[in-house]
Write a protein that holds these residues in place. Structure first.
Motif, PDB file in Angstrom:
ATOM      1  N   PRO A 188       0.803  -1.226   0.000  1.00  0.00           N
ATOM      2  CA  PRO A 188       0.000   0.000   0.000  1.00  0.00           C
ATOM      3  C   PRO A 188       0.837   1.277   0.000  1.00  0.00           C
ATOM      4  N   PHE A 219      -0.571   3.149  -5.626  1.00  0.00           N
ATOM      5  CA  PHE A 219      -1.646   2.496  -4.878  1.00  0.00           C
ATOM      6  C   PHE A 219      -2.804   3.456  -4.592  1.00  0.00           C
ATOM      7  N   ASP A 220      -2.513   4.659  -4.095  1.00  0.00           N
ATOM      8  CA  ASP A 220      -3.564   5.625  -3.771  1.00  0.00           C
ATOM      9  C   ASP A 220      -4.418   5.988  -4.980  1.00  0.00           C
ATOM     10  N   TRP A 262      -6.604   2.885  -6.035  1.00  0.00           N
ATOM     11  CA  TRP A 262      -7.525   2.333  -5.039  1.00  0.00           C
ATOM     12  C   TRP A 262      -9.003   2.565  -5.387  1.00  0.00           C
ATOM     13  N   ASP A 317     -11.609   2.434   2.968  1.00  0.00           N
ATOM     14  CA  ASP A 317     -10.526   1.909   3.790  1.00  0.00           C
ATOM     15  C   ASP A 317     -10.143   0.456   3.537  1.00  0.00           C
ATOM     16  N   ARG A 361      -6.588  -0.376   2.493  1.00  0.00           N
ATOM     17  CA  ARG A 361      -5.959   0.784   1.864  1.00  0.00           C
ATOM     18  C   ARG A 361      -4.756   1.197   2.716  1.00  0.00           C
ATOM     19  N   GLU A 362      -4.975   1.289   4.011  1.00  0.00           N
ATOM     20  CA  GLU A 362      -3.909   1.514   4.981  1.00  0.00           C
ATOM     21  C   GLU A 362      -4.128   0.503   6.096  1.00  0.00           C
ATOM     22  N   CYS A 375      -6.988  -6.945  -8.989  1.00  0.00           N
ATOM     23  CA  CYS A 375      -5.988  -6.136  -8.276  1.00  0.00           C
ATOM     24  C   CYS A 375      -4.613  -6.303  -8.908  1.00  0.00           C
TER      25      CYS A 375
END
Length: 171
Positions: A11, A16-17, A20, A55, A75-76, A112
């Motif tokens: 992540p 990634f951000d 997402w 999330d 996500r985190e 993914c």
């Protein structure tokens, strides 16, 4: 250990951000398609009504006889989660035991990996040209396997096996 899928993701990867939201939207489409095939899907994180969100992604089978360990992608990663990232990556094993919800799990994992190949690795006890093509319990209605679901929904799916044992088994 049984029929399992292995995945590792980072992540902290710079992409990634930005990817997402697409992963979340595509997971919702996958779940809708799998549910339309008659497979019941539940959320394995107690108290959450959705499968994918800002999330996390969390899903499993939707009854005592169909449920199994859940697929969870954060996500985190929360500081209280039992499995903390190593070198920025988190690795998990999901033992679906060939239950029907395996179709949703494998389709989400494949999507993914397609969207974030540098940050997401998968490996499986299932064969790419068997279980991932036709489903872990044999042909579902319409012969659905993860590869068919992903191709149907998103217009493409890899034909070459994307399994990466070393990267996915960072346990």
């Amino acid at each position: 250990m049984g029929y399992c899928h292995y995945y590792s993701y980072d992540p902290t990867n710079p992409r990634f951000d930005s990817v997402w939201p697409k992963i979340v939207a595509d997971t919702d489409r996958i779940i809708a398609r799998v549910r339309n095939a008659g497979i019941r899907i539940g959320n394995c994180l107690a108290g959450n009504a959705q499968w994918a969100g800002v999330d996390f992604i969390a899903l499993d089978g939707d009854s005592d006889d169909l449920a199994g360990p859940g697929l969870v992608i954060f996500r985190e990663v929360p500081p209280t989660y039992w499995s903390q990232p190593r070198n920025g990556s988190i690795s998990e094993v999901i033992k679906t035991g060939r239950r029907p919800y395996d179709l949703a799990v494998t389709a989400v994992l494949l999507r993914c990996q397609m969207l974030l190949p540098a940050a997401f690795a998968i490996y499986s006890d299932g064969a790419w040209d068997e279980e991932w093509l036709f489903g872990a319990t044999g042909p579902f209605p319409g012969g659905l396997g993860a590869r068919a679901v992903v191709a149907e929904l998103f217009g493409d799916a890899p034909t070459a096996c994307p399994f990466d044992r070393e990267r996915a088994l960072l346990l």
